[in-house]
Design an enzyme around this catalytic site. Structure first.
Site, short mmCIF file in Angstrom:
data_model
loop_
_atom_site.label_atom_id
_atom_site.label_comp_id
_atom_site.label_asym_id
_atom_site.label_seq_id
_atom_site.Cartn_x
_atom_site.Cartn_y
_atom_site.Cartn_z
N GLY A 5 0.83 -1.21 0.00
CA GLY A 5 0.00 0.00 0.00
C GLY A 5 0.85 1.25 0.00
O GLY A 5 2.05 1.19 -0.27
N ASN A 6 0.23 2.37 0.28
CA ASN A 6 0.98 3.63 0.35
C ASN A 6 0.35 4.54 1.40
O ASN A 6 -0.66 4.19 2.00
CB ASN A 6 1.03 4.30 -1.03
CG ASN A 6 -0.35 4.64 -1.55
OD1 ASN A 6 -1.03 5.50 -1.01
ND2 ASN A 6 -0.79 3.91 -2.59
N ARG A 7 0.96 5.69 1.59
CA ARG A 7 0.55 6.54 2.72
C ARG A 7 -0.58 7.53 2.39
O ARG A 7 -0.85 8.42 3.19
CB ARG A 7 1.76 7.34 3.20
CG ARG A 7 2.82 6.50 3.83
CD ARG A 7 3.91 7.40 4.39
NE ARG A 7 5.11 6.65 4.67
CZ ARG A 7 5.27 5.89 5.74
NH1 ARG A 7 4.32 5.78 6.63
NH2 ARG A 7 6.40 5.24 5.91
N SER A 8 -1.21 7.41 1.25
CA SER A 8 -2.25 8.39 0.91
C SER A 8 -3.41 8.33 1.91
O SER A 8 -3.91 7.26 2.23
CB SER A 8 -2.79 8.10 -0.50
OG SER A 8 -3.88 8.96 -0.74
#
Ligand code: C5P
Length: 398
Positions: A209-212
Site C-alpha cells: 500500500g501507500n501513505r495516501s
C-alpha cells in the site's frame, strides 16, 4: 469561510433533537454563514432562544407577532433573504403542515413564501416516522423539490433503537452546501474524482500500500459537489469517513480502480485523479497466507496500468504529481506523458504538504504552460483553486 455571504434560515421545531440544532447553528456560523433562526413555540420548550441567539448574535424569531419581529412582513423578508432554508429537527407535525401548505406560524409562512431550496431533517420516534401519513407527506415534499436528509438509525430519546434519529450535523451541513451549489459554476457538470491509496494483495492477509490519506481527493469531491457538480467518487482504502451526498464506489486495487474509472468517465466532463495508484502489483497473490521461513522471500512485481494515461475521450483530465525532487519539471513531463490538461505538483518533502496533512502547498500547471505556485493552504482551498482551472477549461471544450 465556505459559507460567507450566504444566508441560512434555520427552522427549529419541537423535537428532543432540538438541542443538536445549537451545534448546527454554531458550525454554520463558524463556516461564515449568516444564520437566521426561526423557532416554533414547542421548540422553545426544548431549547432556549437565548442559547441560539448567543451563538448567532442575531435575534431569534419565536412567534408570528412577537417582539422579535423587525417588521410586520418579516416572514417575506426572511423568505426572500434566504439562500437556503433548513428545518432541523423537523417533526412529523411540521412535515405534514408543509405537505399541505399550512402556514400558521412564522416557520411555515417563511417556507411557503421562499424560492430558496428547502432542506428537511426529520427527527421523531420510529413509529411516527414509519407511519404511512408521514411517509406520504415526505414523498409529496420530495416531489416538490424539498431535500430530505435523514433520519438515521440509532438510539432514540425513548431509549429504543430504530430509524428516526436526526441526521448527523456534518451531514446536514453537507446538504446545505450541496443545496447552495445548485447555482454554482459546476451545475450540470459531471466530475469523476479518485481518492485514497490502492492496496495490492500479496496474500489474503498482506498487501502493498501507500501513505495516501484520501484527504485531497475528498476535498476536491466536496468542493465540486458544493459548486453544483454531479460527483462520482472512486475511493481506494482510506481511514477517514467518506463525504456525504456523493456517489461512491469503493475499490482496492489499481486494476479495480481502472475498471471503475473507465466505467465512470464515459459520461463525465472531467476526471480528477487524486488517488495514489500503485505502480506495481505482485504478479499473483498467494491463495493462502505465506508462511514465515528462515530464508528471505522475493516478490515479483509487475506494472499496473497507468489509468490516467489510458483514459481518453473528450474530458478534462487532471493528475497529481507527488515529487521529492525537480518537482515542477517532473510534473510537466508527466503532464505530457499522460496527455493531461492540468497537473498539480506537490513536494512531498515539505512538512505541511502531501500525505496525511490537512494542508498542501502545490503548483498548478496547465497544458498551455500557465503555472501558479500557491502558498500553503488547506486542502479544501487547494481543491477550489484546482476547480477554478477546471471550470475555465470546461466551457470552451464542452
Ligand atoms: O506517474 P505517477 O504515479 O507519478 O502519476 C501520478 C498521477 O497519475 C496521479 O494523478 C495518479 O492518480 C495517476 N496514476 C494513474 N495510474 C497509475 C499510477 C498513477 O492514473 N497506475
Amino acid at each position: 469561510m465556505l459559507l460567507t455571504d450566504k444566508t441560512v434560515v434555520l427552522g427549529i421545531t419541537g423535537s428532543i433533537a432540538a438541542y443538536k440544532a445549537a451545534d448546527l447553528v454554531s458550525k454554520l456560523t463558524q463556516a461564515g454563514a449568516k444564520v437566521e433562526v426561526i423557532m416554533t413555540e414547542s421548540a422553545t420548550e426544548f431549547i432556549s432562544p437565548l442559547t441560539i441567539r448567543s451563538l448567532t448574535a442575531r435575534p431569534v424569531v419565536t412567534g408570528m407577532f412577537g417582539q422579535s419581529l423587525e417588521s410586520a412582513i418579516e416572514h417575506v423578508a426572511l423568505a426572500e433573504a434566504a439562500d437556503v432554508v433548513a428545518i432541523a429537527p423537523a417533526t412529523a407535525n411540521v412535515i405534514s403542515k408543509l405537505a399541505v401548505g399550512v402556514a400558521d406560524d412564522m416557520l411555515t409562512c417563511t417556507v411557503l413564501a421562499t424560492r430558496a431550496p428547502v432542506i428537511i431533517a426529520p427527527a421523531m420516534h420510529t413509529d411516527m416516522f414509519q407511519n404511512s401519513i408521514t411517509q406520504d407527506n415526505l414523498v409529496k415534499l420530495k416531489a416538490r423539490g424539498f431535500i430530505i436528509v435523514g433520519p438515521v438509525y440509532g438510539r432514540l430519546a425513548t431509549g429504543t433503537v430504530g430509524i428516526g434519529r436526526l441526521a448527523e450535523v456534518e451531514e446536514i451541513i453537507a446538504t446545505v452546501k450541496q443545496a447552495l451549489g445548485r447555482s454554482g459554476d459546476l451545475v450540470g457538470k459531471r466530475i469523476v474524482v479518485t481518492a485514497g491509496g490502492t492496496q495490492e494483495p500479496v496474500d489474503p492477509v498482506r498487501y502493498i500500500g501507500n501513505r495516501s490519506s484520501g484527504k485531497m481527493g475528498y476535498a476536491i469531491a466536496e468542493a465540486a459537489r458544493d459548486r453544483g457538480a454531479e460527483v462520482k467518487l472512486i475511493i481506494a482504502p482510506t481511514s477517514i469517513p467518506a463525504p456525504a451526498d456523493i456517489e461512491i464506489t469503493q475499490v482496492e486495487t489499481a486494476l479495480q480502480m481502472k475498471e471503475a474509472v473507465t466505467q465512470a468517465v464515459t459520461q463525465a466532463d472531467a476526471l480528477i485523479m487524486a488517488a495514489a495508484v500503485a505502480d506495481y502489483q505482485p504478479r499473483s497473490a498467494a491463495k493462502a497466507k505465506i508462511k514465515k521461513e528462515t530464508a528471505d522471500l522475493s516478490l515479483e512485481l509487475i506494472r499496473t496500468p497507468d489509468i490516467l494515461a489510458e483514459v481518453g475521450g473528450n474530458l478534462v483530465k487532471v493528475g497529481f504529481a507527488a515529487e521529492s525532487e525537480n518537482v515542477v519539471e517532473n510534473a510537466r513531463s508527466k503532464l505530457e506523458q499522460k496527455q493531461l490538461d492540468i497537473i498539480i505538483a506537490n513536494d512531498i518533502t515539505d512538512v505541511d504538504s502531501g500525505f496525511g496533512t490537512d494542508t498542501n502547498k502545490v503548483t498548478i500547471i496547465n497544458r498551455d504552460g500557465k503555472t501558479e505556485s500557491l502558498p500553503l493552504m488547506t486542502k479544501r482551498e487547494v481543491a477550489d483553486k484546482i476547480l477554478d482551472r477546471v471550470v475555465g477549461l470546461l466551457s470552451p471544450k464542452h
